[in-house]
Design a protein around this motif. Structure first.
Motif, PDB file in Angstrom:
ATOM      1  N   ARG A   8       0.837  -1.215   0.000  1.00  0.00           N
ATOM      2  CA  ARG A   8       0.000   0.000   0.000  1.00  0.00           C
ATOM      3  C   ARG A   8       0.871   1.266   0.000  1.00  0.00           C
ATOM      4  O   ARG A   8       1.809   1.364   0.803  1.00  0.00           O
ATOM      5  N   GLY A   9       0.544   2.179  -0.878  1.00  0.00           N
ATOM      6  CA  GLY A   9       1.290   3.440  -0.923  1.00  0.00           C
ATOM      7  C   GLY A   9       2.567   3.374  -1.750  1.00  0.00           C
ATOM      8  O   GLY A   9       3.320   4.340  -1.799  1.00  0.00           O
ATOM      9  N   HIS A  99      35.107  22.606   1.620  1.00  0.00           N
ATOM     10  CA  HIS A  99      34.544  22.691   0.270  1.00  0.00           C
ATOM     11  C   HIS A  99      33.306  23.573   0.192  1.00  0.00           C
ATOM     12  O   HIS A  99      32.496  23.420  -0.714  1.00  0.00           O
ATOM     13  N   VAL A 100      33.163  24.478   1.144  1.00  0.00           N
ATOM     14  CA  VAL A 100      31.970  25.320   1.109  1.00  0.00           C
ATOM     15  C   VAL A 100      32.181  26.507   0.159  1.00  0.00           C
ATOM     16  O   VAL A 100      33.313  26.948   0.000  1.00  0.00           O
ATOM     17  N   PRO A 101      31.126  27.028  -0.461  1.00  0.00           N
ATOM     18  CA  PRO A 101      29.790  26.451  -0.390  1.00  0.00           C
ATOM     19  C   PRO A 101      29.701  25.169  -1.200  1.00  0.00           C
ATOM     20  O   PRO A 101      30.153  25.117  -2.342  1.00  0.00           O
ATOM     21  N   LEU A 102      29.135  24.145  -0.568  1.00  0.00           N
ATOM     22  CA  LEU A 102      28.911  22.881  -1.253  1.00  0.00           C
ATOM     23  C   LEU A 102      27.523  22.962  -1.899  1.00  0.00           C
ATOM     24  O   LEU A 102      26.528  23.176  -1.209  1.00  0.00           O
ATOM     25  N   LYS A 103      27.498  22.833  -3.222  1.00  0.00           N
ATOM     26  CA  LYS A 103      26.213  22.984  -3.939  1.00  0.00           C
ATOM     27  C   LYS A 103      25.854  21.644  -4.555  1.00  0.00           C
ATOM     28  O   LYS A 103      26.559  21.169  -5.440  1.00  0.00           O
ATOM     29  N   THR A 104      24.774  21.049  -4.070  1.00  0.00           N
ATOM     30  CA  THR A 104      24.467  19.682  -4.495  1.00  0.00           C
ATOM     31  C   THR A 104      23.086  19.550  -5.131  1.00  0.00           C
ATOM     32  O   THR A 104      22.139  20.246  -4.777  1.00  0.00           O
ATOM     33  N   PHE A 105      23.014  18.608  -6.068  1.00  0.00           N
ATOM     34  CA  PHE A 105      21.734  18.138  -6.600  1.00  0.00           C
ATOM     35  C   PHE A 105      21.633  16.659  -6.271  1.00  0.00           C
ATOM     36  O   PHE A 105      22.637  15.934  -6.349  1.00  0.00           O
ATOM     37  N   ALA A 106      20.461  16.210  -5.872  1.00  0.00           N
ATOM     38  CA  ALA A 106      20.266  14.787  -5.589  1.00  0.00           C
ATOM     39  C   ALA A 106      18.831  14.405  -5.906  1.00  0.00           C
ATOM     40  O   ALA A 106      17.950  15.267  -5.966  1.00  0.00           O
ATOM     41  N   TRP A 107      18.598  13.131  -6.123  1.00  0.00           N
ATOM     42  CA  TRP A 107      17.215  12.660  -6.289  1.00  0.00           C
ATOM     43  C   TRP A 107      17.171  11.217  -5.818  1.00  0.00           C
ATOM     44  O   TRP A 107      18.191  10.533  -5.770  1.00  0.00           O
ATOM     45  N   GLY A 108      15.972  10.766  -5.489  1.00  0.00           N
ATOM     46  CA  GLY A 108      15.850   9.374  -5.080  1.00  0.00           C
ATOM     47  C   GLY A 108      14.575   9.131  -4.310  1.00  0.00           C
ATOM     48  O   GLY A 108      13.784  10.048  -4.066  1.00  0.00           O
ATOM     49  N   PRO A 109      14.365   7.866  -3.903  1.00  0.00           N
ATOM     50  CA  PRO A 109      13.152   7.497  -3.169  1.00  0.00           C
ATOM     51  C   PRO A 109      13.190   7.946  -1.714  1.00  0.00           C
ATOM     52  O   PRO A 109      14.262   7.996  -1.106  1.00  0.00           O
ATOM     53  N   MET A 110      12.030   8.315  -1.199  1.00  0.00           N
ATOM     54  CA  MET A 110      11.839   8.697   0.203  1.00  0.00           C
ATOM     55  C   MET A 110      10.691   7.848   0.744  1.00  0.00           C
ATOM     56  O   MET A 110       9.841   7.393  -0.042  1.00  0.00           O
ATOM     57  N   PHE A 111      10.632   7.702   2.055  1.00  0.00           N
ATOM     58  CA  PHE A 111       9.658   6.798   2.651  1.00  0.00           C
ATOM     59  C   PHE A 111       8.961   7.462   3.827  1.00  0.00           C
ATOM     60  O   PHE A 111       9.627   7.938   4.757  1.00  0.00           O
ATOM     61  N   ARG A 112       7.647   7.538   3.758  1.00  0.00           N
ATOM     62  CA  ARG A 112       6.887   8.086   4.883  1.00  0.00           C
ATOM     63  C   ARG A 112       5.605   7.284   5.039  1.00  0.00           C
ATOM     64  O   ARG A 112       4.910   7.029   4.048  1.00  0.00           O
ATOM     65  N   PHE A 113       5.288   6.935   6.283  1.00  0.00           N
ATOM     66  CA  PHE A 113       4.067   6.187   6.545  1.00  0.00           C
ATOM     67  C   PHE A 113       2.921   7.185   6.624  1.00  0.00           C
ATOM     68  O   PHE A 113       2.671   7.779   7.659  1.00  0.00           O
ATOM     69  N   GLU A 114       2.245   7.396   5.490  1.00  0.00           N
ATOM     70  CA  GLU A 114       1.163   8.370   5.412  1.00  0.00           C
ATOM     71  C   GLU A 114      -0.073   7.701   4.842  1.00  0.00           C
ATOM     72  O   GLU A 114      -0.008   6.589   4.327  1.00  0.00           O
ATOM     73  N   ARG A 115      -1.210   8.406   4.870  1.00  0.00           N
ATOM     74  CA  ARG A 115      -2.415   7.868   4.249  1.00  0.00           C
ATOM     75  C   ARG A 115      -2.321   8.100   2.746  1.00  0.00           C
ATOM     76  O   ARG A 115      -2.314   9.238   2.292  1.00  0.00           O
ATOM     77  N   PRO A 116      -2.200   7.028   1.968  1.00  0.00           N
ATOM     78  CA  PRO A 116      -1.982   7.206   0.534  1.00  0.00           C
ATOM     79  C   PRO A 116      -3.189   7.835  -0.163  1.00  0.00           C
ATOM     80  O   PRO A 116      -4.326   7.538   0.173  1.00  0.00           O
ATOM     81  N   GLN A 117      -2.946   8.732  -1.064  1.00  0.00           N
ATOM     82  CA  GLN A 117      -3.960   9.320  -1.930  1.00  0.00           C
ATOM     83  C   GLN A 117      -3.220   9.879  -3.141  1.00  0.00           C
ATOM     84  O   GLN A 117      -2.004   9.750  -3.220  1.00  0.00           O
ATOM     85  N   LYS A 118      -3.976  10.468  -4.068  1.00  0.00           N
ATOM     86  CA  LYS A 118      -3.325  11.009  -5.267  1.00  0.00           C
ATOM     87  C   LYS A 118      -2.226  11.999  -4.863  1.00  0.00           C
ATOM     88  O   LYS A 118      -2.483  12.934  -4.102  1.00  0.00           O
ATOM     89  N   ARG A 120       0.202  11.445  -2.919  1.00  0.00           N
ATOM     90  CA  ARG A 120       0.737  11.167  -1.577  1.00  0.00           C
ATOM     91  C   ARG A 120       0.949   9.666  -1.446  1.00  0.00           C
ATOM     92  O   ARG A 120       0.005   8.895  -1.461  1.00  0.00           O
ATOM     93  N   GLN A 121       2.195   9.270  -1.366  1.00  0.00           N
ATOM     94  CA  GLN A 121       2.530   7.852  -1.343  1.00  0.00           C
ATOM     95  C   GLN A 121       3.411   7.541  -0.136  1.00  0.00           C
ATOM     96  O   GLN A 121       3.871   8.448   0.541  1.00  0.00           O
ATOM     97  N   ARG A 122       3.621   6.249   0.080  1.00  0.00           N
ATOM     98  CA  ARG A 122       4.513   5.846   1.178  1.00  0.00           C
ATOM     99  C   ARG A 122       5.947   5.715   0.693  1.00  0.00           C
ATOM    100  O   ARG A 122       6.873   6.007   1.424  1.00  0.00           O
ATOM    101  N   GLN A 123       6.123   5.233  -0.533  1.00  0.00           N
ATOM    102  CA  GLN A 123       7.410   5.458  -1.190  1.00  0.00           C
ATOM    103  C   GLN A 123       7.156   6.479  -2.284  1.00  0.00           C
ATOM    104  O   GLN A 123       6.348   6.245  -3.184  1.00  0.00           O
ATOM    105  N   PHE A 124       7.813   7.623  -2.177  1.00  0.00           N
ATOM    106  CA  PHE A 124       7.713   8.627  -3.230  1.00  0.00           C
ATOM    107  C   PHE A 124       9.139   9.055  -3.557  1.00  0.00           C
ATOM    108  O   PHE A 124      10.085   8.511  -3.019  1.00  0.00           O
TER     109      PHE A 124
END
Ligand code: ATP
Ligand code: MG
Length: 412
Positions: A8-9, A99-118, A120-124
């Motif tokens: 679910r989610g 190394h400041v200012p350190l300027k980063t870009f990142a992407w990836g999956p995140m996990f939150r136990f929430e009530r899934p809906q359009k 809003r997911q548990r893995q997003f």
């Protein structure tokens, strides 16, 4: 176990959807690179403390939404609910102070136990931009400009509003906190249970409550603007001037606070009215106290995260890239030759479709359906003459090309 269903989610990202997903990530990475942000990644799980200490015990995320577990070695771990804490942890563990200012870009999956809906997911998934080690409001302007440029390139900047606020410096916050406690204490019996707890631990958080009753009280609560120190007020003014110079429109939302403990000064959200209750597509702020809170030397920082699924919902579908060439061998000898030819073409960076079986007619149909532009046909005749036949799917014309000229002909 619910057999053969995704949890679910959580969602599978099938190839057509993945094209849109990847378009968001690629666009964001590219735009961030134009501003000098370099991609990095941190592990998907961290010691629970990394999140608990930085995001704050009373935050929704830490108090209700974390996927925490004890591993087989007895370590208390959590699947990351956001990127910022992990990146700051990485900044400290890798000794990146030089190394400041350190300027980063990142992407990836995140996990939150929430009530899934359009939306809003548990893995997003999130895209994330951070600047660590810059105290100037120009850094705030820049990270927001990166966000605006990504939204512009995705064609959705017009569907979004940039809402901006300041949470002041610690001194402003102290005065404001006292004012909030005084105000909400008068209505303690009308506050939600969660917010009654927040009243003692973190009254600012009440402003971010999603409870209806709380929201009615929040509408008349004192505003931070009245409690800003001159320095905090100047910082906010510099930010607004900078955004004006960068050509990024915004509206000041005096009641905007972010759900996490670590923010100071700038808080912002790009919101839309096209995704129902999930209207925040991208949000962030300044977190000058965070790295110290995690055990590092005091180091300012600012950043944001955007929900990829919500960005995908707002952006247009991506056409699948055409598969340029279909190879269609006729006969056993040609079959072997086609495998060899496909290898040559792919080494020259030409995408080639070669079916595993079926007669020529079926293969033509399939190639057409896949959107191939041209078919390369080889039979016994062509093999003997050292040529191939090119069939253009657009015009229907057929031409003969010497084997040695094929690459040039296809590139043309
Ligand atoms: P919300 O108020 O919608 O719960 P948030 O304040 O918890 O959002 P952040 O922690 O600021 O969200 O995360 C940044 C962005 O990540 C959000 O603006 C949103 O686009 C996306 N996001 C957050 N939680 C989810 C989720 N459960 N599912 C999908 N996207 C999410
Ligand atoms: Mg949330």
């Amino acid at each position: 176990m619910a057999q053969l269903q995704p949890v679910r989610g959580t969602h599978d990202i099938l190839p057509d959807d993945y094209a849109r997903f990847r378009h968001v990530v690629d666009t964001a990475r590219h735009a961030a690179a134009l501003f000098g942000y370099r991609e990095m990644a941190t592990p998907i799980f961290e010691f629970t403390e990394v999140f608990a200490r930085s995001m704050g015990e009373t935050s929704d995320v830490v108090s209700k939404e974390m996927y925490s577990f004890t591993d087989k070695g007895g370590e208390g771990l959590t699947l990351r609910p956001e990127y910022t804490a992990g990146i700051c942890r990485a900044f400290i563990s890798n000794g990146l102070q030089q190394h400041v200012p350190l300027k980063t870009f990142a992407w990836g999956p995140m996990f939150r136990f929430e009530r899934p809906q359009k939306g809003r997911q548990r893995q997003f998934h999130q895209i994330d931009v951070e600047v660590i080690g810059a105290a100037e409001p120009q850094a705030d302007v820049e990270v927001i400009a990166v966000a605006a440029e990504i939204l512009r390139r995705l064609g959705i900047l017009d569907k979004c509003t940039l809402e901006l606020n300041t949470l002041g410096d610690p001194e402003s916050r102290a005065g404001y906190r006292a004012a909030l406690v005084a105000y909400f204490s008068g209505y303690a019996d009308r506050l939600s249970e969660d917010s009654r707890k927040r009243l003692e631990k973190n009254p600012l958080r009440i402003l971010d409550s999603k409870d209806e009753g709380d929201r009615r009280l929040v509408a008349d609560a004192p505003l931070i603007q009245e409690y800003l120190t001159p320095a905090a007020s100047d910082f906010f003014k510099a930010l607004q001037d900078g955004l004006g110079a960068a050509g990024v429109p915004f509206t000041v939302s005096p009641r905007l606070v972010r759900g996490l403990d670590y923010y100071t000064h700038t808080a912002f959200e790009f919101t839309t009215d096209m995704l129902g209750a999930q209207g925040t597509v991208l949000a962030g702020g300044r977190y000058d106290g965070l790295i110290e809170q995690l055990g590092g030397k005091p180091t300012p920082g600012i950043g944001w995260a955007g929900g990829i699924e919500r960005l995908v919902l707002l952006s247009d579908p991506q056409p699948a890239p055409p598969r340029v060439v279909a190879l269609i061998p006729i006969g056993a000898a040609a079959e072997a030759e086609a495998v060899k030819l496909a290898g040559e073409l792919r080494r020259a960076d030409i995408a080639v479709e070669l079916a595993y079986g079926g007669n020529a007619g079926k293969r033509f149909k399939r190639a057409d359906k896949l959107g191939c532009v041209v078919a390369v046909v080889i039979g016994d005749d062509e093999l003997a003459k050292g040529i191939v036949k090119l069939k253009d799917f657009g015009t229907g014309t057929e031409t003969e090309v010497a084997r040695g000229n094929l690459l040039a002909a296809l590139k043309a």
